[in-house]
Design an enzyme around this catalytic site. Sequence first.
Site, PDB file in Angstrom:
ATOM      1  N   GLU A 140       0.876  -1.037  -0.005  1.00 51.34           N
ATOM      2  CA  GLU A 140       0.047  -0.062   0.087  1.00 51.34           C
ATOM      3  C   GLU A 140       0.925   1.210   0.242  1.00 51.34           C
ATOM      4  O   GLU A 140       1.716   1.224   0.769  1.00 51.34           O
ATOM      5  CB  GLU A 140      -1.043   0.003   1.126  1.00 51.34           C
ATOM      6  CG  GLU A 140      -1.708   1.195   1.185  1.00 51.34           C
ATOM      7  CD  GLU A 140      -2.831   1.166   2.658  1.00 51.34           C
ATOM      8  OE1 GLU A 140      -2.805   2.339   3.049  1.00 51.34           O
ATOM      9  OE2 GLU A 140      -3.255   0.136   2.899  1.00 51.34           O
TER      10      GLU A 140
ATOM     11  N   GLU B  29      -2.008  11.408   3.027  1.00 44.58           N
ATOM     12  CA  GLU B  29      -3.168  11.546   3.948  1.00 44.58           C
ATOM     13  C   GLU B  29      -3.336  12.780   4.928  1.00 44.58           C
ATOM     14  O   GLU B  29      -2.022  13.230   5.192  1.00 44.58           O
ATOM     15  CB  GLU B  29      -2.899  10.142   4.895  1.00 44.58           C
ATOM     16  CG  GLU B  29      -2.993   8.924   4.248  1.00 44.58           C
ATOM     17  CD  GLU B  29      -2.799   7.864   5.397  1.00 44.58           C
ATOM     18  OE1 GLU B  29      -3.437   6.992   5.247  1.00 44.58           O
ATOM     19  OE2 GLU B  29      -1.708   7.983   6.254  1.00 44.58           O
TER      20      GLU B  29
END
Length: 180
Positions: free
Chosen positions: A27, A32
């Site tokens: 991932e 974020e």
Amino acid sequence: PVGKGTWPALWMLGENITTVGWPKCGEIDVIEHVGRNPSIVQSVVHTLASHGDTMNKNSTTVPSFDSDFHTYEVLWTKDKMEFLIDGSSYYTYKPVTKDHASWPFDEPFFILMNIAIGGGQVRISRGRLLESGAVHVADMHARALTVEGTGNLKSDASSASRHQHTQPGDVEIHLRCLHP
């Protein structure tokens, strides 16, 4: 979006997740923003060797994350991933030992963009509602998402409306977000 409880992200997930599972598929969190930390954005790499509260991450302060235009990038080569905000590098993932546990990035990846509400990162207890008025805007506006480089950009007819796939190899991903 602004507000405690939000968790917007641009990220990539190994296309082989259904066969090998997470975190073995890999991932890549290009960007974020966890709403409980105003002005802090982060990039994270999850692998079999380090995942969850992984050591493969870095964060930086972007004071105008919610009011100005910003460019988020990952420069993904066969050897490393370099993460940039507005053209400035702030994190490079380049494992000393490159094996299946530390580098699952030689396979195709999905590109995802989403806003999560709640979850472990935002520290909202299960069953507890968000504070009234905590989320002022719960949407993201992307001006452009481009994939450039020598990697293969392809789409699968069965999922073309939902996913784009990319193959690693000198791939550059730009996300240009404009927050209202």
